[in-house]
Design an enzyme around this catalytic site. Structure first.
Site, mmCIF file in Angstrom:
data_model
loop_
_atom_site.group_PDB
_atom_site.id
_atom_site.type_symbol
_atom_site.label_atom_id
_atom_site.label_comp_id
_atom_site.label_asym_id
_atom_site.label_seq_id
_atom_site.Cartn_x
_atom_site.Cartn_y
_atom_site.Cartn_z
ATOM 1 N N ASP A 28 -12.537 -8.185 4.024
ATOM 2 C CA ASP A 28 -14.092 -8.638 3.852
ATOM 3 C C ASP A 28 -14.785 -10.255 3.756
ATOM 4 O O ASP A 28 -15.708 -10.464 3.631
ATOM 5 C CB ASP A 28 -13.656 -7.993 2.046
ATOM 6 C CG ASP A 28 -14.006 -7.041 1.631
ATOM 7 O OD1 ASP A 28 -14.108 -5.839 2.982
ATOM 8 O OD2 ASP A 28 -14.476 -6.128 1.125
ATOM 9 N N ASP A 78 -6.777 -6.228 4.036
ATOM 10 C CA ASP A 78 -7.878 -5.916 3.257
ATOM 11 C C ASP A 78 -8.182 -7.386 2.764
ATOM 12 O O ASP A 78 -10.091 -6.678 2.867
ATOM 13 C CB ASP A 78 -7.162 -5.424 2.230
ATOM 14 C CG ASP A 78 -8.786 -4.173 1.942
ATOM 15 O OD1 ASP A 78 -9.131 -3.373 2.035
ATOM 16 O OD2 ASP A 78 -8.273 -4.887 0.300
ATOM 17 N N LYS A 103 2.625 -15.322 2.667
ATOM 18 C CA LYS A 103 2.696 -15.565 1.333
ATOM 19 C C LYS A 103 4.255 -16.667 1.502
ATOM 20 O O LYS A 103 5.123 -16.132 0.507
ATOM 21 C CB LYS A 103 1.904 -14.645 0.256
ATOM 22 C CG LYS A 103 2.304 -15.625 -1.292
ATOM 23 C CD LYS A 103 1.068 -16.408 -1.023
ATOM 24 C CE LYS A 103 1.274 -16.857 -2.298
ATOM 25 N NZ LYS A 103 0.340 -18.438 -2.759
ATOM 26 N N ASP A 145 -3.836 -17.810 0.406
ATOM 27 C CA ASP A 145 -4.596 -18.442 -0.011
ATOM 28 C C ASP A 145 -5.338 -19.607 0.637
ATOM 29 O O ASP A 145 -6.467 -19.908 0.984
ATOM 30 C CB ASP A 145 -4.182 -19.224 -1.241
ATOM 31 C CG ASP A 145 -2.522 -19.625 -0.908
ATOM 32 O OD1 ASP A 145 -2.209 -20.595 0.258
ATOM 33 O OD2 ASP A 145 -2.094 -20.798 -2.396
ATOM 34 N N TYR A 151 1.219 -0.928 0.289
ATOM 35 C CA TYR A 151 -0.055 -0.057 0.275
ATOM 36 C C TYR A 151 0.719 1.571 0.348
ATOM 37 O O TYR A 151 0.377 2.263 -0.535
ATOM 38 C CB TYR A 151 -1.219 0.312 1.079
ATOM 39 C CG TYR A 151 -1.702 -1.077 0.774
ATOM 40 C CD1 TYR A 151 -2.470 -1.771 0.542
ATOM 41 C CD2 TYR A 151 -3.193 0.335 1.478
ATOM 42 C CE1 TYR A 151 -3.584 -2.326 0.376
ATOM 43 C CE2 TYR A 151 -4.182 0.122 1.204
ATOM 44 C CZ TYR A 151 -4.493 -1.665 1.117
ATOM 45 O OH TYR A 151 -5.342 -2.307 0.382
#
Ligand code: IPM
Ligand code: MG
Length: 358
Positions: free
Chosen positions: A248, A244, A188, A220, A137
């Protein structure tokens, strides 16, 4: 209590109005100063800047910020510093709000509103802790340039320093100590060096908290486990972009993103409190938005910035009463319930507060 109120754009205005209404009702005579400041497109309209200087000063002086949402459709085409949607990112960075708490908690009344089977989500209580001021970001270099062959290429940089990982790590383990003593760190590390460092540093920090169980998942697999068996999680700690996305996803476990509050904290008590949802331009200005995420964010503010757990609990219980009474905004509507608008939902929470036993 010195609070900066930044409703912003889209449904941010409507939902923040309701949160302020409930705030006034719950604090009663407690001295409180509310200072309104424009942000996002509202900042551009008022002062030609999505994060006007005056808004930045108000943010600096406030003990807490109640934020709605910022952005207008298609604003990603505008240069970063002038982009309404980026004002929130700039505010997070300016105030060093590195620790973003996003609880995914299911009110029992909403069990049928989730798209997942009731037995999968019943009793769900996850704290997603998202690092909020680093990662891809904010990483430099970033930009778009033209290659020798004439085509454009865009690039962003994922980066984390050890100290950035360490400080969010400590917050994760300390949070777990107040809950169920489990931290799952999401990375990751199988592909990205940044995330290898993330895993190493999390493991090191974890050694200082032998009473907290640390596990690691690749992002994942974490997404899959969140859908398959979300109750296995207590605290999930992760970087900015993965947080982020996962927050959600976790929102949908609870029925609607319209229910999820968040708190973004710096090292002191200062915090920015905002619903996880965005501006929802498709329903803005129509009294359709769910104000409960904003109201619950305000409750987090009372608890975390003002150390008023009783007041926070009152707000949360009032919300639960309203849900138990069968009131629903469109996003959480189920047959047999009464569909209400944004304002009516806010009013109902105020009424429910008055009904709570002392
Ligand atoms: C969030 C939002 C923001 C983010 C956007 C609006 C910049 O999606 O708070 O989750 O990506 O952080
Ligand atoms: Mg998001």
């Amino acid at each position: 209590m010195k609070i900066a109120v930044m409703p912003g754009d889209g449904i941010g205005q409507e939902v923040t109005d309701q949160a302020v209404k409930v705030l006034k009702a719950v604090v009663g005579n407690h001295p409180m100063e509310l200072v309104y400041a424009p942000v996002g497109q509202a900042g551009v309209d008022a002062a030609g800047d999505p994060l006007p200087l005056q808004t930045r000063e108000i943010a600096d002086k406030a003990e807490a910020i109640l934020f709605g949402s910022a952005g207008v459709p298609g604003d990603e085409a505008i240069e970063y510093n002038m982009r309404p949607g980026a004002s929130l990112l700039r505010l997070r960075k300016q105030l060093n709000l590195f620790a973003n708490f996003r609880p995914a908690f299911l009110f029992p009344e909403l069990i049928g509103a989730s798209t997942l089977k009731p037995e999968v989500v019943e009793g769900l209580d996850i704290m997603i802790l998202r690092e909020l001021t680093g990662d891809i970001y904010f990483g430099e270099p970033r930009g778009v340039h033209t290659l020798p062959n004439g085509e454009r290429e865009a690039f962003n940089t994922m980066r984390y320093s050890e100290s950035e990982i360490r400080r969010i790590g400590h917050v994760a383990f300390q949070t777990a100590r107040l809950r169920h003593h489990k931290v799952c760190s999401v990375d990751k590390a199988n592909v990205l060096e940044t995330m290898q460092l993330w895993r190493e540093v999390m493991t090191e920090v974890g050694r200082e908290y032998p009473d907290v169980e640390l596990s690691h998942l690749f992002v994942d697999a974490a997404a899959m486990q969140l859908m398959r068996a979300p109750k296995q999680f207590d605290v999930m700690v992760t970087g900015n972009i993965f947080g982020d996305i996962l927050s959600d996803a976790a929102a949908m476990l609870t029925g609607s993103i319209g229910m999820l509050p968040s708190a973004s904290l710096s090292t002191g008590n200062k915090g920015l409190y905002e619903p996880v949802h965005g501006t929802a331009p498709d329903i803005a200005g129509q009294n359709l938005a769910n104000p409960l995420a904003s109201i619950l964010s305000m409750a987090m503010m009372l608890r975390l910035s003002f150390h008023q757990p009783e007041l926070a609990l009152k707000v949360e219980r009032a919300v639960q009463h309203v849900l138990a009474d069968g009131l629903r905004t469109g996003d959480i509507y189920q047959p047999g319930c009464e569909q209400v608008g944004t304002r009516e939902m806010g009013n109902a929470v105020v009424k429910a507060l008055a009904r709570l036993p002392r």
